[in-house]
Design a protein around this motif. Structure first.
Motif, PDB file in Angstrom:
ATOM      1  N   TRP A 188     114.509  75.859 118.152  1.00 11.90           N
ATOM      2  CA  TRP A 188     115.301  77.047 118.461  1.00 11.90           C
ATOM      3  C   TRP A 188     114.540  78.331 118.143  1.00 11.90           C
ATOM      4  N   TYR A 189     113.648  78.262 117.149  1.00 14.75           N
ATOM      5  CA  TYR A 189     112.846  79.425 116.791  1.00 14.75           C
ATOM      6  C   TYR A 189     111.837  79.747 117.892  1.00 14.75           C
ATOM      7  N   GLN A 190     111.325  78.696 118.531  1.00 11.59           N
ATOM      8  CA  GLN A 190     110.310  78.878 119.560  1.00 11.59           C
ATOM      9  C   GLN A 190     110.907  79.120 120.958  1.00 11.59           C
ATOM     10  N   ASP A 191     112.226  78.925 121.076  1.00 13.62           N
ATOM     11  CA  ASP A 191     112.884  79.103 122.380  1.00 13.62           C
ATOM     12  C   ASP A 191     114.137  79.952 122.178  1.00 13.62           C
ATOM     13  N   ASP A 192     114.061  81.242 122.492  1.00 17.03           N
ATOM     14  CA  ASP A 192     115.160  82.171 122.266  1.00 17.03           C
ATOM     15  C   ASP A 192     116.432  81.828 123.037  1.00 17.03           C
ATOM     16  N   SER A 193     116.352  80.937 123.988  1.00 16.09           N
ATOM     17  CA  SER A 193     117.536  80.624 124.788  1.00 16.09           C
ATOM     18  C   SER A 193     118.604  79.904 123.970  1.00 16.09           C
ATOM     19  N   PRO A 207     111.807  80.546 110.067  1.00 15.48           N
ATOM     20  CA  PRO A 207     112.839  79.849 109.289  1.00 15.48           C
ATOM     21  C   PRO A 207     112.447  79.431 107.886  1.00 15.48           C
ATOM     22  N   ILE A 208     111.215  79.639 107.484  1.00 11.22           N
ATOM     23  CA  ILE A 208     110.798  79.317 106.115  1.00 11.22           C
ATOM     24  C   ILE A 208     110.235  80.571 105.466  1.00 11.22           C
ATOM     25  N   ASP A 209     110.696  80.845 104.247  1.00  9.84           N
ATOM     26  CA  ASP A 209     110.200  81.996 103.491  1.00  9.84           C
ATOM     27  C   ASP A 209     110.197  81.611 102.011  1.00  9.84           C
ATOM     28  N   VAL A 248     117.950  80.949  99.531  1.00 11.42           N
ATOM     29  CA  VAL A 248     117.710  80.474  98.158  1.00 11.42           C
ATOM     30  C   VAL A 248     116.886  79.191  98.153  1.00 11.42           C
ATOM     31  N   ASP A 249     117.039  78.373  99.192  1.00 11.31           N
ATOM     32  CA  ASP A 249     116.249  77.147  99.302  1.00 11.31           C
ATOM     33  C   ASP A 249     114.942  77.362 100.047  1.00 11.31           C
ATOM     34  N   GLY A 250     114.674  78.596 100.473  1.00 12.48           N
ATOM     35  CA  GLY A 250     113.462  78.888 101.221  1.00 12.48           C
ATOM     36  C   GLY A 250     113.535  78.516 102.684  1.00 12.48           C
ATOM     37  N   LEU A 251     114.730  78.086 103.162  1.00 10.67           N
ATOM     38  CA  LEU A 251     114.888  77.611 104.531  1.00 10.67           C
ATOM     39  C   LEU A 251     116.140  78.237 105.145  1.00 10.67           C
ATOM     40  N   ASN A 252     116.027  78.679 106.401  1.00 12.82           N
ATOM     41  CA  ASN A 252     117.171  79.277 107.085  1.00 12.82           C
ATOM     42  C   ASN A 252     117.151  78.878 108.562  1.00 12.82           C
ATOM     43  N   HIS A 253     117.878  77.822 108.861  1.00  8.43           N
ATOM     44  CA  HIS A 253     118.026  77.382 110.250  1.00  8.43           C
ATOM     45  C   HIS A 253     119.185  78.155 110.865  1.00  8.43           C
ATOM     46  N   GLU A 254     118.904  79.013 111.808  1.00  9.55           N
ATOM     47  CA  GLU A 254     119.933  79.873 112.392  1.00  9.55           C
ATOM     48  C   GLU A 254     120.704  79.160 113.502  1.00  9.55           C
ATOM     49  N   LEU A 255     121.317  78.055 113.137  1.00 10.27           N
ATOM     50  CA  LEU A 255     122.101  77.269 114.082  1.00 10.27           C
ATOM     51  C   LEU A 255     123.550  77.203 113.600  1.00 10.27           C
ATOM     52  N   ASP A 256     124.492  76.969 114.510  1.00  7.38           N
ATOM     53  CA  ASP A 256     125.906  76.993 114.155  1.00  7.38           C
ATOM     54  C   ASP A 256     126.244  76.016 113.043  1.00  7.38           C
ATOM     55  N   PHE A 257     125.615  74.843 113.037  1.00 10.36           N
ATOM     56  CA  PHE A 257     125.954  73.830 112.032  1.00 10.36           C
ATOM     57  C   PHE A 257     125.177  74.023 110.728  1.00 10.36           C
ATOM     58  N   ASN A 258     124.360  75.063 110.644  1.00 12.80           N
ATOM     59  CA  ASN A 258     123.594  75.304 109.419  1.00 12.80           C
ATOM     60  C   ASN A 258     123.570  76.786 109.071  1.00 12.80           C
TER      61      ASN A 258
END
Length: 276
Positions: A188-193, A207-209, A248-258
């Protein structure tokens, strides 16, 4: 940015201020806590027992109470008010650490996709230093508990903590670089659609910081004290802590279920000593 040195200095200053307040008619308690932590984050599938129990760590802490029912300066009780006899102020410096992995149906043996392979070898660490205050409410009389009228004193609490987080992330997929989008679950990060369009000129956040950062969190708990001796108690406390950040976990998946912020559940055991 607030670092460890600043946090410790702030705690020492705060305790010093409370010592001065003790001269005005309060008493103090100190103690230590430790216990298992379940960290709920973007790792694994939410609400799955395999994820919740697999992503478990440990927490430890130092605690300090202001006891409004007893005066340290005269070894006597304070004015008999409902607040003095049913509330305590708890200050805390704590640390929790949890090793994080992806669990659940998306990484099962029957999953043979490249994304499943990426998830299986992606790990992280949530490492958090907390300082904060909670107001504890005891439905039974604190005075009566101190006088051994009963052995157990249940309580509930609510407060705010300031958290300094130092997350970590690793992978063994591809060249082992977690900042290469081809090595992690990031279609999803590589495909804005897959996500709402960005504002003009904006870029999608990776998605990782793993840079250290600070955030506020809300803390609520339910617990019970056991009267061990005149000047000491044991405690059992179940805490829910909600962070006002999804990093806080260093991960952020910008998806509805996460899309939820990170949070944890901490069952801690402790010992408290009354400063007479």
């Amino acid at each position: 940015m607030l670092n460890l040195k600043h946090l410790v200095s702030f705690l020492l200053l705060f305790v010093s201020m409370q010592t001065v307040k003790a001269q005005l008619g309060f008493s103090h308690e100190i103690g230590a806590i430790a216990g298992p932590v379940q960290f709920r984050s973007d790792f694994g599938g939410r609400d799955e027992n395999e994820t919740n129990f697999g992503n478990s760590g440990i927490g430890i802490g130092l605690i300090h109470y202001i006891n409004f029912s007893y005066r340290a300066d005269c070894n006597c009780y304070t004015t008999d008010t409902y607040f003095n006899d049913h509330f305590k102020l708890r200050n805390e410096l704590s640390y929790n650490r949890t090793k994080l992995n992806h669990f659940g149906k998306w990484v099962g043996a029957d999953r043979t996709s490249l994304d499943a392979d990426r998830l299986r070898v992606h790990s992280g660490v949530a490492s958090n230093l907390d300082i904060g205050t909670q107001l504890e409410y005891f439905p039974l009389s604190i005075r009566d508990f101190q006088a051994f009228a009963y052995s157990f004193a249940p309580y509930i609490s609510l407060g705010v903590h300031y958290t300094y987080s130092s997350p970590q992330a690793t992978t063994t997929y591809g060249d082992g670089n977690v900042f290469n989008a081809d090595n992690i679950y990031s279609y999803w990060y590589q495909d804005d659609s897959y996500l709402p369009p960005l504002e003009s000129g904006a870029t999608r956040e990776y998605p990782i910081d793993t840079k250290p950062f600070s955030a506020w969190s809300a803390v609520a708990s339910v617990g019970v004290r056991y009267k061990l001796t005149k000047l000491s108690d044991l405690l059992l406390d179940l805490r829910w802590q909600y962070y006002f950040s999804d990093w806080v976990d260093g991960l952020n998946h910008e998806l509805d279920f996460n899309k939820n912020n990170d949070w944890l559940v901490w069952l801690n055991f402790g010992y408290v000593y009354y400063l007479d």
